[in-house]
Every structure is written in C-alpha cells, then in structure tokens.
Design a protein around this motif. Structure first.
Motif, PDB file in Angstrom:
ATOM      1  N   VAL A 137      17.915  36.961  46.507  1.00  0.00           N
ATOM      2  CA  VAL A 137      18.525  37.569  45.314  1.00  0.00           C
ATOM      3  C   VAL A 137      19.983  37.972  45.546  1.00  0.00           C
ATOM      4  O   VAL A 137      20.683  38.292  44.598  1.00  0.00           O
ATOM      5  N   ASP A 138      20.410  38.008  46.802  1.00  0.00           N
ATOM      6  CA  ASP A 138      21.773  38.484  47.029  1.00  0.00           C
ATOM      7  C   ASP A 138      22.609  37.499  47.842  1.00  0.00           C
ATOM      8  O   ASP A 138      23.391  36.724  47.291  1.00  0.00           O
ATOM      9  N   SER A 139      22.430  37.494  49.173  1.00  0.00           N
ATOM     10  CA  SER A 139      23.435  36.809  50.003  1.00  0.00           C
ATOM     11  C   SER A 139      23.472  35.291  49.833  1.00  0.00           C
ATOM     12  O   SER A 139      24.498  34.672  50.116  1.00  0.00           O
ATOM     13  N   GLY A 143      28.510  32.742  47.465  1.00  0.00           N
ATOM     14  CA  GLY A 143      29.500  32.205  48.397  1.00  0.00           C
ATOM     15  C   GLY A 143      30.193  33.176  49.327  1.00  0.00           C
ATOM     16  O   GLY A 143      31.211  32.831  49.912  1.00  0.00           O
ATOM     17  N   LYS A 144      29.669  34.391  49.497  1.00  0.00           N
ATOM     18  CA  LYS A 144      30.280  35.257  50.510  1.00  0.00           C
ATOM     19  C   LYS A 144      29.687  34.874  51.865  1.00  0.00           C
ATOM     20  O   LYS A 144      28.467  34.832  52.013  1.00  0.00           O
ATOM     21  N   THR A 145      30.555  34.597  52.833  1.00  0.00           N
ATOM     22  CA  THR A 145      30.083  34.289  54.181  1.00  0.00           C
ATOM     23  C   THR A 145      30.734  35.287  55.132  1.00  0.00           C
ATOM     24  O   THR A 145      31.794  35.827  54.815  1.00  0.00           O
ATOM     25  N   ILE A 219      21.542  37.081  36.950  1.00  0.00           N
ATOM     26  CA  ILE A 219      22.475  38.210  36.796  1.00  0.00           C
ATOM     27  C   ILE A 219      23.631  38.050  37.779  1.00  0.00           C
ATOM     28  O   ILE A 219      24.802  38.154  37.415  1.00  0.00           O
ATOM     29  N   LYS A 220      23.304  37.742  39.027  1.00  0.00           N
ATOM     30  CA  LYS A 220      24.377  37.602  40.021  1.00  0.00           C
ATOM     31  C   LYS A 220      25.270  36.418  39.663  1.00  0.00           C
ATOM     32  O   LYS A 220      26.494  36.491  39.782  1.00  0.00           O
ATOM     33  N   ARG A 221      24.659  35.301  39.225  1.00  0.00           N
ATOM     34  CA  ARG A 221      25.440  34.135  38.808  1.00  0.00           C
ATOM     35  C   ARG A 221      26.450  34.515  37.711  1.00  0.00           C
ATOM     36  O   ARG A 221      27.627  34.167  37.769  1.00  0.00           O
ATOM     37  N   LEU A 233      34.821  42.992  38.476  1.00  0.00           N
ATOM     38  CA  LEU A 233      33.429  43.066  38.011  1.00  0.00           C
ATOM     39  C   LEU A 233      32.390  42.902  39.128  1.00  0.00           C
ATOM     40  O   LEU A 233      31.341  43.566  39.124  1.00  0.00           O
ATOM     41  N   ARG A 234      32.675  42.023  40.089  1.00  0.00           N
ATOM     42  CA  ARG A 234      31.697  41.765  41.168  1.00  0.00           C
ATOM     43  C   ARG A 234      31.371  43.040  41.936  1.00  0.00           C
ATOM     44  O   ARG A 234      30.311  43.160  42.546  1.00  0.00           O
ATOM     45  N   GLY A 235      32.297  44.008  41.861  1.00  0.00           N
ATOM     46  CA  GLY A 235      32.060  45.295  42.505  1.00  0.00           C
ATOM     47  C   GLY A 235      30.805  45.982  41.988  1.00  0.00           C
ATOM     48  O   GLY A 235      30.205  46.811  42.687  1.00  0.00           O
ATOM     49  N   LEU A 236      30.368  45.638  40.761  1.00  0.00           N
ATOM     50  CA  LEU A 236      29.142  46.250  40.209  1.00  0.00           C
ATOM     51  C   LEU A 236      27.935  45.995  41.108  1.00  0.00           C
ATOM     52  O   LEU A 236      26.998  46.792  41.172  1.00  0.00           O
ATOM     53  N   LEU A 237      27.980  44.846  41.812  1.00  0.00           N
ATOM     54  CA  LEU A 237      26.855  44.487  42.689  1.00  0.00           C
ATOM     55  C   LEU A 237      26.755  45.441  43.877  1.00  0.00           C
ATOM     56  O   LEU A 237      25.791  45.397  44.635  1.00  0.00           O
ATOM     57  N   ASN A 238      27.764  46.281  44.021  1.00  0.00           N
ATOM     58  CA  ASN A 238      27.755  47.232  45.137  1.00  0.00           C
ATOM     59  C   ASN A 238      27.130  48.567  44.771  1.00  0.00           C
ATOM     60  O   ASN A 238      27.302  49.546  45.510  1.00  0.00           O
ATOM     61  N   PHE A 239      26.418  48.624  43.648  1.00  0.00           N
ATOM     62  CA  PHE A 239      25.755  49.879  43.295  1.00  0.00           C
ATOM     63  C   PHE A 239      24.884  50.330  44.484  1.00  0.00           C
ATOM     64  O   PHE A 239      24.044  49.567  44.985  1.00  0.00           O
TER      65      PHE A 239
END
Ligand code: GLY
Length: 348
Positions: A137-139, A143-145, A219-221, A233-239
């Motif tokens: 669901v996350d990593s 594309g974050k490596t 949601i992540k997509r 916006l991607r910062g929201l995933l850091n909740f």
C-alpha cells in the motif's frame, strides 16, 4: 487469473496489478513490457525461503533467464554496502540496459532494488513484487527509492518509477501478525487522510484485503499523479509520520514503523483541535486499539521535539505537519518549529 489493474500516469506510465495468486503468472505478465531479457531478482532471506522457488519458477516458465541476489532480512540491509554489492552482482552477471530488476520483498527490498535499478547503467527497468501489506500500500507505489546512511533513514535515494507493480495478496497470509499490523497502520492512515468510506469499512475485521489494498493504491496513485516529486500534496501521505519517525528514532528502531505511525497519528489528532481543527483523536485511538496498537507515547514532548528537528519535511524555521480536519480529510499545516514544541507539550 483474476486481478485488478490500477493505472498510474507519472513520469513513467505503469500498471499496478493486484490479485490473489498472481505470482504464478508473473513471467507471462511481464513479457509484454520487458520482452526477451535477463531478470535480476533481488529478495531477502525470509522471502527467499518461503517464495524464492515460486518466483523463479514463474519467470523461468515464461522463458526468462534469471539470476537472484539475496540480502539478509531486516532494515539494516538497506545500506550502501548492499547497494554496491547488488550493483556489482548485476555487473558480474553482465546485465545490459535491456535487462531488468525484480524487487521481490517488503519495503527494504523495494527501496534498495528501485535505487539500484535507477543507478545501474544510469537506469534499467524494475518491477516491484511487494510481499508485505506495508509495501503493497505504500513503498511499492510512487517511485520513492532509498537507502539509509548513518545520519538517518532514507537520506539517499531517487524518484524512479517502476515499470510495473505486481501484488499477490496471498503472500501476506504468511506474514507474522505484528508485520501485518504494521501495514494496517498505513491502511488506517489512507482512510483518515482521504477516504471516510474506506475508514468506515476498516471497523469490520478482518477487512477484504484485495479491495482494501486496491483502494489504498488508488488513493496513493491519485496523490502521486498530482505531486510526484513531493513538493506539496504528497506530504499528506506523511500523516503520523513526522512524529512517528521521531518515535522510531528515539526507540532505536525497537518500535516498528507501523506502531510508530499509529502513535504519531494519535499525536497529530490531539494537536488538531489546538490548531482550531476538529477532534478525532478518541475515534482514531479506538480504531487503532481495535487493531492491537499500543498508542501511548513513552517519550517526553521535549524528546519527540528534538528528534523531529532533523525531519526531512522541515524547511528552515518552519515545519509542515499533517492534521485531521475530519475523518477522511487531512490538511497540511505549516508552523514555526517552536510552536510545535509548545503544542507537543500540551498533548504528550
Ligand atoms: N511514503 C510516502 C510517499 O511515498 O510519499
């Protein structure tokens, strides 16, 4: 073979396939994308014991010439030594630019495999085959490596999208309960930040794994397509992650990522009403407890504050935290770091 396809349009366009038992058809699924090439499979010692033969059989049955590199299971493997060792392995196997990497494992393998693929010969294709709920669901999406360096986790990395993600949810059947629960913290996070309906369904246990993974990936997509390079916006995933990372660090990584995120989400939810937003802390805490999370914070506000000062999300004297406005709706809230110290002292 039944599977769900989620299409991603980022700097690379690719599909995320989600289905129970899909690993058996991996070889035929990658052929239209990769054609005839060599495949270097990166995996870890735990996954290799359980599913190493299954993935090699699937690829070889589709006619692929394969090689495999196994790293010890665990976060300590996400290091420069293993990055260089895997690059060296690919060179010794004479992989060329038309060949590809298959990252078969959880977040450590995915992050290391993705970074290796982005560097080898200045970039070869890679496919993620996540084996944990957390990685699914996350990593594995977006594309974050990265690798960790002595100064901190994930401090060296790149944005490098995979060519495909192939998620076999049956592989999660063998996950130890605490590792599976780590992924549940991220799932609850998705509900809280952007999807009230998903959040409601999570009250019924066990949840429908395929449906929930697919919804989290969607949601992540949607977030990644709008902000691939993490400028807003991607910062929201850091909740929950700013406080969670601080707790992980303070515990010397004795507190797992999921447990730390659960504690971090509760801290963020307690801060929200102090910033004029709604109070969902009790509601969120009750759900996390239902999943077996210990939501208490064993560190002082000062310890958490000092640990989070090195957070990657800090910009000069300001820090952006993710706060709930309502269930299913979080916002990015930027404040001077000193203000956060005061707020933390009111909620921890
Ligand atoms: N895990 C957060 C992100 O991918 O941006």
């Amino acid at each position: 073979m039944q599977y769900k396809t989620i299409h991603v349009e980022a700097s690379r366009v690719y599909d995320i396939l989600i289905g129970r038992g899909i690993l058996a058809t991996l070889g035929t699924l990658v052929r239209p994308l990769l054609g005839d090439c060599r495949l270097a499979v990166l995996t870890d010692s735990n996954v290799d014991v359980l599913y190493g033969n299954a993935i090699m059989d699937s690829l070889q049955a589709a006619g692929y010439n394969t090689c495999k590199f196994v790293i010890p299971a665990g976060e300590q493997s996400k290091c420069a030594g293993n990055l260089l060792a895997f690059l060296d392995f690919m060179a010794s196997e004479q992989l060329t630019r038309k060949d590809a990497v298959i990252a078969f494992g959880g977040g450590v393998v995915g992050d290391l495999g993705g970074l290796s693929a982005s560097l080898y010969l200045r970039g070869v294709k890679y496919i993620h085959v996540p084996t944990t709920l957390l990685a699914a669901v996350d990593s594995s999406v977006g594309g974050k490596t990265a690798i960790d360096i002595p100064a901190g986790k994930n401090l060296v990395g790149s944005f490098y999208q995979p060519s495909m993600v192939c998620c076999d949810t049956a592989l999660m059947d063998s996950l130890p309960a605490d590792i599976y629960r780590d992924g549940c913290a991220e799932v609850i996070k998705y509900g809280m930040i952007l999807d009230k309906e998903l959040y409601s369904t999570l009250h019924t246990l066990p949840f429908d794994r395929e449906a929930v993974v697919a919804r989290c990936v969607e949601i992540k997509r949607d977030v990644v397509q709008q902000d691939e390079y993490d400028n807003g916006l991607r910062g929201l995933l850091n909740f929950g992650h700013t406080f969670g990372h601080a707790i992980e660090k303070l515990s010397n990584f004795g507190v797992s990522h999921g447990e730390a995120v659960a504690k971090g989400m509760v801290i963020a939810a307690r801060i929200a009403p102090l910033c004029g937003l709604c109070d969902v802390a009790d509601e969120l805490s009750a759900l996390l407890v239902k999943y077996g999370f210990d939501i208490g914070c064993e560190y002082t506000a000062t310890q958490v504050y000092e640990a989070l000062l090195t957070d990657k999300k800090r910009r000069g004297g300001d820090i952006t935290v993710v706060l709930p406005k309502a269930v299913g709706q979080c916002i990015l809230h930027t404040m001077p770091v000193e203000e956060l110290e005061t707020l933390l002292s009111q909620v921890i």
